[in-house]
Design a protein around this motif. Sequence first.
Motif, short mmCIF file in Angstrom:
data_model
loop_
_atom_site.label_atom_id
_atom_site.label_comp_id
_atom_site.label_asym_id
_atom_site.label_seq_id
_atom_site.Cartn_x
_atom_site.Cartn_y
_atom_site.Cartn_z
N UNK A 64 38.43 68.86 1.65
CA UNK A 64 37.71 67.79 2.36
C UNK A 64 37.80 68.04 3.86
N UNK A 65 36.98 67.31 4.60
CA UNK A 65 36.97 67.44 6.06
C UNK A 65 37.37 66.11 6.66
N UNK A 66 38.29 66.14 7.63
CA UNK A 66 38.68 64.90 8.30
C UNK A 66 37.89 64.80 9.61
N UNK A 67 37.14 63.73 9.76
CA UNK A 67 36.26 63.62 10.93
C UNK A 67 36.78 62.55 11.90
N UNK A 68 37.16 63.02 13.08
CA UNK A 68 37.60 62.08 14.13
C UNK A 68 36.36 61.63 14.90
N UNK A 69 36.27 60.32 15.25
CA UNK A 69 35.04 59.85 15.90
C UNK A 69 34.72 60.53 17.24
N UNK B 219 28.32 56.57 26.67
CA UNK B 219 27.68 55.60 25.79
C UNK B 219 27.39 54.29 26.55
N UNK B 220 28.29 53.91 27.44
CA UNK B 220 28.07 52.70 28.24
C UNK B 220 26.86 52.88 29.17
N UNK B 221 26.79 54.04 29.82
CA UNK B 221 25.66 54.32 30.72
C UNK B 221 24.35 54.33 29.93
N UNK B 222 24.42 54.84 28.72
CA UNK B 222 23.24 54.86 27.86
C UNK B 222 22.76 53.43 27.60
N UNK B 223 23.70 52.54 27.33
CA UNK B 223 23.28 51.17 27.07
C UNK B 223 22.75 50.53 28.36
N UNK B 224 23.31 50.89 29.51
CA UNK B 224 22.80 50.36 30.77
C UNK B 224 21.35 50.79 31.00
N UNK B 225 21.05 52.05 30.67
CA UNK B 225 19.68 52.53 30.82
C UNK B 225 18.74 51.72 29.94
N UNK B 226 19.19 51.41 28.72
CA UNK B 226 18.38 50.58 27.82
C UNK B 226 18.11 49.21 28.44
N UNK B 227 19.16 48.62 29.00
CA UNK B 227 19.01 47.29 29.62
C UNK B 227 18.02 47.39 30.79
N UNK C 76 23.69 51.15 22.23
CA UNK C 76 24.67 51.76 23.14
C UNK C 76 25.91 50.89 23.28
N UNK C 77 25.69 49.58 23.34
CA UNK C 77 26.84 48.67 23.49
C UNK C 77 27.71 48.71 22.25
N UNK C 78 27.07 48.69 21.07
CA UNK C 78 27.86 48.74 19.83
C UNK C 78 28.66 50.05 19.77
N UNK C 79 27.99 51.17 20.12
CA UNK C 79 28.69 52.46 20.10
C UNK C 79 29.85 52.46 21.10
N UNK C 80 29.61 51.85 22.28
CA UNK C 80 30.67 51.79 23.30
C UNK C 80 31.88 51.06 22.74
N UNK C 81 31.62 49.92 22.10
CA UNK C 81 32.73 49.12 21.56
C UNK C 81 33.46 49.90 20.46
#
Length: 471
Positions: free
Chosen positions: A347-352, A225-233, A258-263
């Motif tokens: 129900x389903x428990x969803x881990x990020x 996700x961090x690399x993805x945000x770097x590509x955007x930048x 990407x940065x928000x997702x990274x955080x």
Amino acid sequence: MLQPAFTIGSAILDLSYLIAAVLFVIGLKMLSKPDTARAGNLWAAAGMLLAMITTLLLHKDPQGLLIPFRNVMVILLVISAGTVVGWIVARRVKMTAMPQMVSFYNATGGAASGLVALMEYGNSGNTSLLVTLLGIAVGNIAFSGSMIAYGKLDSKIKDWFSPVMKYINLFMLLFIVTLIVIVMLPGVKGDVARSLVYLLFFVSLVYGILFVMPIGGADMPVVISLLNSLTGVAAAMAGFIYGNQAMILGGILVGAAGTILTILMCNAMNRSLLNVIVGAFGARESIGTNSGINGVMREITVSDAGILLNYSQKVVIIPGYGMAVSQAQHVCSELDRLLTQKGVDVRYAIHPVAGRMPGHMNVLLAEAHVPYEKLVEMEHINPDMGNVDVAMIIGANDVVNPAALTDPSGPIYGMPIIRAHEAKNVIVIKRGMGKGYAAIENLLFYNEKTRMLFGNARDVLQKLVEEVKTM
Ligand code: NAP
């Protein structure tokens, strides 16, 4: 930079960029919900298509000249070839190999931005020199880092860690910043400056490799996700170089998302962003030697598991990577429907970070038409786990491993988990004693409340469906 004179064409171009930007934002907003995500993708793609068409037809260089017809033809040819390859690869790729594909595409975006910046060095005025140098550095780091991430996810490259790595990486980062500052100095010109720019190009590539090499196991999603945000930048930098608002906007949106997702992912795994950047993060000096396993593993038959599920009031299904591998989502959904008809609250428990990409479980379950309201995020389901009769784990391992709470020497220590161990009964469906992504033992399998149901997830669930049908 010279600005082209105002004309009807330039006004239409600017308007099209504005419309494209609005479409990007609408698309992003729609992507945040499973039921609108597919359409959101199309809205954003329509924005990109509009921006590409108007750029090709109306964009003028600082001298006021349109893109030559011959160049337009070459660009269209390359876009067509890329579209065909992208289409074929995207259709063929397995859901479980999606992160590799994302990493690979990310690498191509970084490479394109880095090369554009290098090509334009010397053409840019002083004001955009910094942007050009940053474009080279960020684009190259994103390229080589993403290629290493691709290799690792595809099991072509192994983690390589040494305790001195974090110091080397910190030094490399400082060296890159120093190079940029030196090239910016007024006295540094001509061949000397050009050689330093080539050095910057090379060092950034090496840094991308060294920064991703030590990161492994449970920490990969954050780095992707961090690399993805770097590509955007980097794409935004390329947009600044060409004075192209659509590219700047698209790049900034990707970078910000990407940065928000990274955080968010850092929070989900209890890691700090600084550690990711210096490359020390997640490096394993230990593989969880203090796991403290002292119980015995107990098995359960399909028939007993069926009875347990059938006579429960509350069942929580915890899906993980194994469900994706065995494509068990459809039969899982069938079992859910059967139990729900019999009055069981399922129900389903969803881990990020369950599975191998953010939102992996959501995508699979949406594909199997599981109603969205049955999917409960980890932080919302955890407080209720003590009231759950059966936590049924389907091919998940790390995301339910209590070692994350109890073993400070382990690689996943501090990562929030779904607290399956608090449920009254736990059924674990997996093929054998295979470890999870972080390659450590799981205390939960030895818990006295836990019963193991060995087998391929899809086959086991199919048998459970037959069993429950007879009750
Ligand atoms: P996991 O820890 O990787 O465990 C998956 C388990 O599934 C394995 O223990 C395996 O055991 C079992 N399995 C494999 N194939 C199966 C099959 N056909 N049928 C039944 N079981 C099967 O998975 P997770 O709990 O979902 O955790 C995800 C991990 O991946 C985390 O460590 C996360 O940090 C990491 N990761 C996540 C992402 C992301 O963005 N979501 C990206 C990269 C890495 P057997 O071999 O015994 O069957």
